[in-house]
Design an enzyme around this catalytic site. Structure first.
Site, PDB file in Angstrom:
ATOM      1  N   ASP A  57       0.871  -1.166   0.000  1.00 25.04           N
ATOM      2  CA  ASP A  57       0.000   0.000   0.000  1.00 25.04           C
ATOM      3  C   ASP A  57       0.911   1.219   0.000  1.00 25.04           C
ATOM      4  O   ASP A  57       1.741   1.382   0.904  1.00 25.04           O
ATOM      5  CB  ASP A  57      -0.879  -0.005   1.251  1.00 25.04           C
ATOM      6  CG  ASP A  57      -1.901   1.125   1.267  1.00 25.04           C
ATOM      7  OD1 ASP A  57      -1.676   2.143   0.579  1.00 25.04           O
ATOM      8  OD2 ASP A  57      -2.910   0.994   1.967  1.00 25.04           O
ATOM      9  N   ASN A  82       2.634   5.841 -11.199  1.00 22.04           N
ATOM     10  CA  ASN A  82       1.257   5.917 -11.687  1.00 22.04           C
ATOM     11  C   ASN A  82       0.214   5.834 -10.580  1.00 22.04           C
ATOM     12  O   ASN A  82      -0.905   6.319 -10.750  1.00 22.04           O
ATOM     13  CB  ASN A  82       1.041   4.765 -12.688  1.00 22.04           C
ATOM     14  CG  ASN A  82      -0.424   4.509 -12.961  1.00 22.04           C
ATOM     15  OD1 ASN A  82      -1.079   5.252 -13.699  1.00 22.04           O
ATOM     16  ND2 ASN A  82      -0.974   3.467 -12.350  1.00 22.04           N
ATOM     17  N   ALA A  83       0.553   5.223  -9.446  1.00 29.14           N
ATOM     18  CA  ALA A  83      -0.429   5.018  -8.379  1.00 29.14           C
ATOM     19  C   ALA A  83      -1.079   6.343  -7.979  1.00 29.14           C
ATOM     20  O   ALA A  83      -0.395   7.341  -7.752  1.00 29.14           O
ATOM     21  CB  ALA A  83       0.229   4.371  -7.164  1.00 29.14           C
ATOM     22  N   GLY A  84      -2.392   6.351  -7.941  1.00 34.60           N
ATOM     23  CA  GLY A  84      -3.101   7.572  -7.576  1.00 34.60           C
ATOM     24  C   GLY A  84      -4.555   7.268  -7.293  1.00 34.60           C
ATOM     25  O   GLY A  84      -5.039   6.163  -7.553  1.00 34.60           O
ATOM     26  N   SER A 134      -2.017  15.024 -14.197  1.00 31.00           N
ATOM     27  CA  SER A 134      -3.350  15.194 -14.788  1.00 31.00           C
ATOM     28  C   SER A 134      -3.516  16.618 -15.295  1.00 31.00           C
ATOM     29  O   SER A 134      -2.921  17.555 -14.750  1.00 31.00           O
ATOM     30  CB  SER A 134      -4.421  14.899 -13.733  1.00 31.00           C
ATOM     31  OG  SER A 134      -5.698  15.300 -14.168  1.00 31.00           O
ATOM     32  N   TYR A 147      -8.070  16.831  -5.290  1.00 26.18           N
ATOM     33  CA  TYR A 147      -7.364  16.092  -6.340  1.00 26.18           C
ATOM     34  C   TYR A 147      -6.442  17.018  -7.136  1.00 26.18           C
ATOM     35  O   TYR A 147      -5.263  16.715  -7.336  1.00 26.18           O
ATOM     36  CB  TYR A 147      -8.378  15.429  -7.272  1.00 26.18           C
ATOM     37  CG  TYR A 147      -7.744  14.655  -8.404  1.00 26.18           C
ATOM     38  CD1 TYR A 147      -7.158  13.418  -8.165  1.00 26.18           C
ATOM     39  CD2 TYR A 147      -7.720  15.161  -9.698  1.00 26.18           C
ATOM     40  CE1 TYR A 147      -6.564  12.699  -9.197  1.00 26.18           C
ATOM     41  CE2 TYR A 147      -7.126  14.454 -10.732  1.00 26.18           C
ATOM     42  CZ  TYR A 147      -6.549  13.222 -10.483  1.00 26.18           C
ATOM     43  OH  TYR A 147      -5.948  12.524 -11.509  1.00 26.18           O
ATOM     44  N   SER A 150      -3.380  18.061  -5.134  1.00 30.21           N
ATOM     45  CA  SER A 150      -2.366  17.016  -4.991  1.00 30.21           C
ATOM     46  C   SER A 150      -1.557  16.845  -6.271  1.00 30.21           C
ATOM     47  O   SER A 150      -0.340  16.636  -6.234  1.00 30.21           O
ATOM     48  CB  SER A 150      -3.016  15.691  -4.591  1.00 30.21           C
ATOM     49  OG  SER A 150      -3.815  15.158  -5.636  1.00 30.21           O
ATOM     50  N   LYS A 151      -2.230  16.955  -7.405  1.00 26.82           N
ATOM     51  CA  LYS A 151      -1.530  16.805  -8.677  1.00 26.82           C
ATOM     52  C   LYS A 151      -0.687  18.039  -9.017  1.00 26.82           C
ATOM     53  O   LYS A 151       0.371  17.923  -9.641  1.00 26.82           O
ATOM     54  CB  LYS A 151      -2.536  16.525  -9.801  1.00 26.82           C
ATOM     55  CG  LYS A 151      -3.180  15.146  -9.723  1.00 26.82           C
ATOM     56  CD  LYS A 151      -2.154  14.029  -9.869  1.00 26.82           C
ATOM     57  CE  LYS A 151      -2.812  12.662 -10.005  1.00 26.82           C
ATOM     58  NZ  LYS A 151      -1.811  11.577 -10.176  1.00 26.82           N
TER      59      LYS A 151
END
Length: 250
Positions: A57, A82-84, A134, A147, A150-151
């Site tokens: 995790d 890539n995890a998001g 993103s 979101y 964070s990006k």
């Protein structure tokens, strides 16, 4: 080529793993869902790739740092972060717990993994670090504050690493896609402009990586629209955002 991919058990991570699953590549796939990851690994091996799986995790920061130490014992040619996650679009105030979880998953976990890896990349004087960000990082809608924030933090982190690591022969890329069919976007209950199939999105991402695009935002028309809106006077931006939220039903 030894390629590390996080969030590899589904969505874009799964598609990226299958894309790079060739006999020329050694894959290290990281995800928290063992059954899903084992299935992806099996299909990658069937395509001729050597595959190592790591169940973890990303929000377990100590575990991520341990993985980073272990991965750094062998050369890494490319690591795709890539995890998001997303908590969807909401017109209300995002609960602190969701905000914290987003930043842990989309941002802080990345440094936990990279901290022990970066010195190894500097030693080997080569390698690629790819951040999957993103288009939402470029313009923050009121329904996706957590979101987008964070990006955007991820973009700033990647930008600094680019300048820091370029003299050492390491390429840092930030990929900023729009709406691609995945587990994450299927949660959305509004019309997604310039929507892409998973295959279309992966083709764009992998082409950007192949061409070593330092900052790659797509689809271009969507990106251009965001840039134009960002340059408008605040009063006009307010009207556009309010109209877009109305269309979403937010």
């Amino acid at each position: 080529m030894r390629i590390v991919i996080t969030g590899a058990s589904s969505g874009l991570g799964e598609a990226l793993a299958l894309h790079y699953a060739t006999k020329e590549n050694q894959l290290v796939l990281i995800a928290r869902r063992m059954e899903h990851l084992d299935d992806v690994a099996k299909r990658c091996r069937e395509q001729g790739s050597e595959v190592e799986t790591i169940i973890a995790d990303v929000n377990d920061f100590e575990r991520m740092r341990q993985i980073g130490e272990t991965l750094g014992t062998l050369p890494i040619d490319r690591i795709i972060l890539n995890a998001g996650m997303s908590v969807g679009h909401s017109g209300g105030i995002t609960p602190f717990e969701d905000f914290e979880r987003l930043f842990k998953t989309n941002f802080l976990s990345i440094h936990a993994l990279l901290e022990p890896i970066i010195p190894k990349l500097i030693e080997q004087k080569t390698g690629e670090i790819v951040f999957i960000s993103s288009l939402a990082s470029l313009f923050t809608m009121p329904t996706s504050i957590a979101y987008s924030s964070s990006k955007r933090a991820l973009n700033a982190y990647a930008e600094g690493l680019h300048y820091q690591l370029k003299p050492h022969g390491i390429t840092v890329m930030t990929i900023m896609p729009g709406f691609i069919d995945s587990e994450m976007t299927r949660k959305n209950r509004f019309k997604m402009p310039f929507w892409m199939t998973t295959q279309e999105g992966i083709a764009k991402i992998t082409d950007g990586i192949k061409r070593k695009r330092i900052r790659y935002a797509f689809p271009f028309r969507f990106y251009l629209m965001i840039r134009i809106v960002s340059l408008l006077p605040q009063s006009l931006r307010d009207k556009i955002v309010n109209f877009t939220n109305f269309k979403k039903g937010a």
